[in-house]
Design a protein around this motif. Structure first.
Motif, PDB file in Angstrom:
ATOM      1  N   GLY A  96     -61.531  18.389   3.054  1.00 55.01           N
ATOM      2  CA  GLY A  96     -62.590  17.432   3.341  1.00 55.01           C
ATOM      3  C   GLY A  96     -63.386  17.839   4.564  1.00 55.01           C
ATOM      4  N   ASP A  97     -62.763  18.586   5.449  1.00 51.40           N
ATOM      5  CA  ASP A  97     -63.404  19.172   6.625  1.00 51.40           C
ATOM      6  C   ASP A  97     -62.633  20.451   6.938  1.00 51.40           C
ATOM      7  OD1 ASP A  97     -63.201  19.534   9.779  1.00 51.40           O
ATOM      8  OD2 ASP A  97     -65.121  18.568   9.344  1.00 51.40           O
ATOM      9  N   PRO A  98     -63.319  21.590   7.078  1.00 50.58           N
ATOM     10  CA  PRO A  98     -62.602  22.864   7.207  1.00 50.58           C
ATOM     11  C   PRO A  98     -61.741  22.974   8.457  1.00 50.58           C
ATOM     12  CG  PRO A  98     -64.953  23.162   7.627  1.00 50.58           C
ATOM     13  CD  PRO A  98     -64.780  21.775   7.100  1.00 50.58           C
ATOM     14  N   VAL A  99     -62.114  22.277   9.522  1.00 49.34           N
ATOM     15  CA  VAL A  99     -61.339  22.299  10.764  1.00 49.34           C
ATOM     16  C   VAL A  99     -60.341  21.148  10.783  1.00 49.34           C
ATOM     17  CG1 VAL A  99     -61.427  22.160  13.283  1.00 49.34           C
ATOM     18  CG2 VAL A  99     -63.176  23.456  12.043  1.00 49.34           C
ATOM     19  N   GLY A 100     -60.819  19.946  10.517  1.00 49.87           N
ATOM     20  CA  GLY A 100     -59.990  18.754  10.626  1.00 49.87           C
ATOM     21  C   GLY A 100     -58.787  18.750   9.706  1.00 49.87           C
ATOM     22  N   VAL A 101     -58.889  19.423   8.544  1.00 47.45           N
ATOM     23  CA  VAL A 101     -57.781  19.394   7.593  1.00 47.45           C
ATOM     24  C   VAL A 101     -56.579  20.178   8.089  1.00 47.45           C
ATOM     25  CG1 VAL A 101     -58.373  21.481   6.259  1.00 47.45           C
ATOM     26  CG2 VAL A 101     -57.324  19.512   5.101  1.00 47.45           C
ATOM     27  N   ASN A 102     -56.779  21.062   9.052  1.00 48.38           N
ATOM     28  CA  ASN A 102     -55.677  21.934   9.472  1.00 48.38           C
ATOM     29  C   ASN A 102     -54.509  21.180  10.112  1.00 48.38           C
ATOM     30  OD1 ASN A 102     -56.256  24.577   8.609  1.00 48.38           O
ATOM     31  ND2 ASN A 102     -57.883  24.721  10.138  1.00 48.38           N
ATOM     32  N   SER A 103     -54.763  20.030  10.681  1.00 45.31           N
ATOM     33  CA  SER A 103     -53.663  19.283  11.295  1.00 45.31           C
ATOM     34  C   SER A 103     -52.666  18.813  10.245  1.00 45.31           C
ATOM     35  CB  SER A 103     -54.192  18.097  12.098  1.00 45.31           C
ATOM     36  OG  SER A 103     -54.890  17.183  11.268  1.00 45.31           O
ATOM     37  N   VAL A 104     -53.158  18.324   9.105  1.00 50.10           N
ATOM     38  CA  VAL A 104     -52.235  17.866   8.068  1.00 50.10           C
ATOM     39  C   VAL A 104     -51.570  19.050   7.380  1.00 50.10           C
ATOM     40  CG1 VAL A 104     -53.837  17.711   6.101  1.00 50.10           C
ATOM     41  CG2 VAL A 104     -51.914  16.115   6.258  1.00 50.10           C
ATOM     42  N   LEU A 105     -52.261  20.179   7.273  1.00 49.82           N
ATOM     43  CA  LEU A 105     -51.650  21.372   6.697  1.00 49.82           C
ATOM     44  C   LEU A 105     -50.492  21.864   7.575  1.00 49.82           C
ATOM     45  CD1 LEU A 105     -54.789  23.391   5.499  1.00 49.82           C
ATOM     46  CD2 LEU A 105     -53.295  21.903   4.161  1.00 49.82           C
ATOM     47  N   GLN A 106     -50.671  21.772   8.889  1.00 54.07           N
ATOM     48  CA  GLN A 106     -49.604  22.173   9.807  1.00 54.07           C
ATOM     49  C   GLN A 106     -48.421  21.210   9.709  1.00 54.07           C
ATOM     50  OE1 GLN A 106     -49.338  25.055  11.711  1.00 54.07           O
ATOM     51  NE2 GLN A 106     -47.242  24.253  11.852  1.00 54.07           N
ATOM     52  N   GLU A 107     -48.704  19.921   9.563  1.00 56.00           N
ATOM     53  CA  GLU A 107     -47.632  18.941   9.394  1.00 56.00           C
ATOM     54  C   GLU A 107     -46.810  19.256   8.144  1.00 56.00           C
ATOM     55  OE1 GLU A 107     -49.119  14.980   9.330  1.00 56.00           O
ATOM     56  OE2 GLU A 107     -50.137  15.146  11.260  1.00 56.00           O
ATOM     57  N   LEU A 108     -47.507  19.603   7.058  1.00 55.91           N
ATOM     58  CA  LEU A 108     -46.806  19.946   5.828  1.00 55.91           C
ATOM     59  C   LEU A 108     -45.917  21.169   6.031  1.00 55.91           C
ATOM     60  CD1 LEU A 108     -49.685  19.476   3.210  1.00 55.91           C
ATOM     61  CD2 LEU A 108     -47.702  17.987   3.520  1.00 55.91           C
ATOM     62  N   LYS A 109     -46.459  22.189   6.658  1.00 58.57           N
ATOM     63  CA  LYS A 109     -45.684  23.406   6.889  1.00 58.57           C
ATOM     64  C   LYS A 109     -44.454  23.123   7.749  1.00 58.57           C
ATOM     65  CE  LYS A 109     -46.086  28.192   8.488  1.00 58.57           C
ATOM     66  NZ  LYS A 109     -46.989  29.245   9.022  1.00 58.57           N
ATOM     67  N   SER A 110     -44.640  22.299   8.772  1.00 60.72           N
ATOM     68  CA  SER A 110     -43.518  21.965   9.651  1.00 60.72           C
ATOM     69  C   SER A 110     -42.416  21.218   8.903  1.00 60.72           C
ATOM     70  CB  SER A 110     -44.007  21.120  10.831  1.00 60.72           C
ATOM     71  OG  SER A 110     -44.939  21.852  11.608  1.00 60.72           O
ATOM     72  N   SER A 111     -42.794  20.544   7.827  1.00 64.49           N
ATOM     73  CA  SER A 111     -41.819  19.808   7.008  1.00 64.49           C
ATOM     74  C   SER A 111     -41.286  20.659   5.859  1.00 64.49           C
ATOM     75  CB  SER A 111     -42.466  18.539   6.447  1.00 64.49           C
ATOM     76  OG  SER A 111     -42.906  17.699   7.491  1.00 64.49           O
ATOM     77  N   GLY A 112     -41.675  21.948   5.821  1.00 60.25           N
ATOM     78  CA  GLY A 112     -41.196  22.838   4.766  1.00 60.25           C
ATOM     79  C   GLY A 112     -41.915  22.677   3.448  1.00 60.25           C
ATOM     80  N   ILE A 113     -43.108  22.072   3.482  1.00 61.12           N
ATOM     81  CA  ILE A 113     -43.882  21.844   2.261  1.00 61.12           C
ATOM     82  C   ILE A 113     -45.064  22.824   2.244  1.00 61.12           C
ATOM     83  CG2 ILE A 113     -45.230  20.190   0.923  1.00 61.12           C
ATOM     84  CD1 ILE A 113     -43.704  17.959   2.375  1.00 61.12           C
ATOM     85  N   PRO A 114     -45.131  23.739   1.269  1.00 60.97           N
ATOM     86  CA  PRO A 114     -46.224  24.708   1.241  1.00 60.97           C
ATOM     87  C   PRO A 114     -47.534  24.075   0.784  1.00 60.97           C
ATOM     88  CG  PRO A 114     -44.847  24.988  -0.690  1.00 60.97           C
ATOM     89  CD  PRO A 114     -44.168  23.949   0.173  1.00 60.97           C
ATOM     90  N   SER A 115     -48.617  24.652   1.251  1.00 60.84           N
ATOM     91  CA  SER A 115     -49.937  24.209   0.822  1.00 60.84           C
ATOM     92  C   SER A 115     -50.817  25.423   0.600  1.00 60.84           C
ATOM     93  CB  SER A 115     -50.577  23.290   1.872  1.00 60.84           C
ATOM     94  OG  SER A 115     -50.846  24.008   3.069  1.00 60.84           O
ATOM     95  N   ILE A 116     -51.780  25.261  -0.285  1.00 65.26           N
ATOM     96  CA  ILE A 116     -52.836  26.253  -0.470  1.00 65.26           C
ATOM     97  C   ILE A 116     -54.161  25.507  -0.548  1.00 65.26           C
ATOM     98  CG2 ILE A 116     -51.307  27.853  -1.687  1.00 65.26           C
ATOM     99  CD1 ILE A 116     -52.782  27.087  -4.286  1.00 65.26           C
ATOM    100  N   ALA A 117     -55.237  26.202  -0.224  1.00 68.54           N
ATOM    101  CA  ALA A 117     -56.573  25.632  -0.360  1.00 68.54           C
ATOM    102  C   ALA A 117     -57.168  26.112  -1.678  1.00 68.54           C
ATOM    103  CB  ALA A 117     -57.458  26.060   0.803  1.00 68.54           C
ATOM    104  N   ILE A 118     -57.786  25.202  -2.423  1.00 69.02           N
ATOM    105  CA  ILE A 118     -58.481  25.574  -3.651  1.00 69.02           C
ATOM    106  C   ILE A 118     -59.859  24.927  -3.645  1.00 69.02           C
ATOM    107  CG2 ILE A 118     -56.396  25.963  -5.005  1.00 69.02           C
ATOM    108  CD1 ILE A 118     -56.713  23.251  -6.286  1.00 69.02           C
ATOM    109  N   GLY A 119     -60.852  25.642  -4.132  1.00 72.84           N
ATOM    110  CA  GLY A 119     -62.217  25.106  -4.195  1.00 72.84           C
ATOM    111  C   GLY A 119     -63.029  25.348  -2.955  1.00 72.84           C
ATOM    112  N   ALA A 120     -62.401  25.409  -1.798  1.00 69.93           N
ATOM    113  CA  ALA A 120     -63.040  25.715  -0.511  1.00 69.93           C
ATOM    114  C   ALA A 120     -61.925  26.070   0.462  1.00 69.93           C
ATOM    115  CB  ALA A 120     -63.867  24.540   0.002  1.00 69.93           C
ATOM    116  N   CYS A 121     -62.272  26.778   1.519  1.00 69.26           N
ATOM    117  CA  CYS A 121     -61.255  27.289   2.440  1.00 69.26           C
ATOM    118  C   CYS A 121     -61.270  26.533   3.766  1.00 69.26           C
ATOM    119  CB  CYS A 121     -61.500  28.771   2.729  1.00 69.26           C
ATOM    120  SG  CYS A 121     -61.538  29.822   1.262  1.00 69.26           S
ATOM    121  N   PRO A 122     -60.105  26.334   4.367  1.00 72.41           N
ATOM    122  CA  PRO A 122     -60.064  25.762   5.716  1.00 72.41           C
ATOM    123  C   PRO A 122     -60.433  26.822   6.744  1.00 72.41           C
ATOM    124  CG  PRO A 122     -57.850  26.319   5.007  1.00 72.41           C
ATOM    125  CD  PRO A 122     -58.763  26.623   3.848  1.00 72.41           C
TER     126      PRO A 122
END
Length: 346
Positions: A96-122
């Motif tokens: 939804g925002d290329p910079v702002g989304v990174n905080s939730v992506l980091q939270e997911l990684k810290s919890s052992g949950i993988p993420s990928i970006a599709i349709g647009a890149c962070p």
């Protein structure tokens, strides 16, 4: 990476790869994968079918298409956090925002949950494992070159652009300007109309433009879904085949416009491949089952150093009757080769 037009027309998928897709990945999985767009938009509807097909083809417990109630970063992040708390094990999302989304992506990684970006890149650095999307600069550059060729190499172009908050919008504008600059003044960009992703606004702006400047315009490059379909409808209503239009949509309006001569061609962005291959990739990464290979053959684009192209198909009168096969074949080709080329799996 910049694509040449010839690459859009060929679908390089061998029979062995296509036939092997369903058997190669037959093992069942208990993973729960979520595909989360930034908000409601027609482009993302292909993810819903892709989710169902990936769940069936790869034996994933669930692959769900979940849409925020409105297109804001906060709504997207709230939805992702809610789904994570419900036990989802992997997320594919368009930021939804290329910079702002990174905080939730980091939270997911810290919890052992993988993420990928599709349709647009962070924005990088990012905790997303990769970005599976269209090379928007390359495809828009080629789209504009097709338009210039259809215009006979000279004349005036209008660019109908998307939301300026979209991380892809500026790249598309740059690509249009680059293609035009290479004509050494033979083609001029007389206007860029942005923020036309809303159908009502697009209809108002495009029809006002045509009403005021129709005779000055020789070509229109529409670099987003809504503006492409609105422009095609407007030209049909005017009965105008002199103005050449190249767009980015596989909507019925565009396809019929190609058949009837109101549209030169359209880039069939492969949203289906993003959802289909994205679900497979997350299923492989979830729970530490596989990891990304060191030296994996990622592409480097202006927005990502871990880029995988979703392989659009350029649609013209020559392939308008069978373009869907090209899109789905490309999606299967990505999944059939991804494991051996990009992943380390025990």
């Amino acid at each position: 990476m910049t694509y040449r037009i010839s690459q859009f027309f060929g679908v390089a998928v061998t029979a062995a790869l296509v036939l092997g897709t369903h058997t190669q990945f037959a093992s069942a999985s208990d993973n729960r994968i979520a595909l989360v767009p930034p908000g409601p938009h027609p482009y993302f509807l292909a993810w819903e079918k892709a989710a169902k097909d990936a769940q069936a083809d790869f034996g994933i417990a669930s692959v769900d298409f979940r849409v925020p109630s409105e297109r804001t970063l906060n709504r997207q992040m709230e939805l992702i956090e809610s789904l994570a708390s419900q036990g989802y094990t992997g997320f594919a999302l368009s930021p939804g925002d290329p910079v702002g989304v990174n905080s939730v992506l980091q939270e997911l990684k810290s919890s052992g949950i993988p993420s990928i970006a599709i349709g647009a890149c962070p924005a990088e650095p990012s905790a997303a494992a990769l970005c599976l999307s269209t090379d928007v600069f390359g495809s828009t550059y080629d789209e504009t070159k097709v338009l210039i060729n259809a215009m006979g190499g000279k004349g005036n172009i209008v660019h109908l652009a998307g939301l300026l908050v979209d991380p892809n919008a500026r790249m598309r504008m740059d690509a249009v300007e680059k293609a035009i600059s290479e004509t050494n003044g033979a083609v001029k960009l007389i206007q860029t109309i942005a923020d036309t992703d809303n159908e009502e606004k697009a209809d108002q702006k495009i029809n006002a433009l045509l009403g005021a400047r129709k005779d000055q315009i020789d070509g229109i490059v529409a670099s987003g879904y809504v503006q492409s379909t609105v422009a095609a409808k407007s030209l049909r209503n005017l009965g105008d085949k002199r103005i050449k239009l190249v767009g980015v949509a596989t909507d019925k309006i565009m396809i019929e416009g190609i058949r009837d001569g109101f549209v030169v061609g359209t880039v069939g962005l492969n949203a289906y491949a993003e959802g289909y291959a994205g679900a497979y990739i997350l299923d492989q990464l979830a729970g530490g089952k596989c990891t990304i290979k060191a030296g994996a053959p990622f592409l480097t684009t202006p927005t990502s150093t871990h880029f995988v192209d979703s392989r659009p198909v350029f649609i013209t009168s020559a392939n308008v009757d069978n373009y869907m096969k090209g899109l789905t074949d490309n999606a299967k080709d990505i999944t059939a080769t991804f494991k051996s080329e990009f992943l380390n799996c025990p």
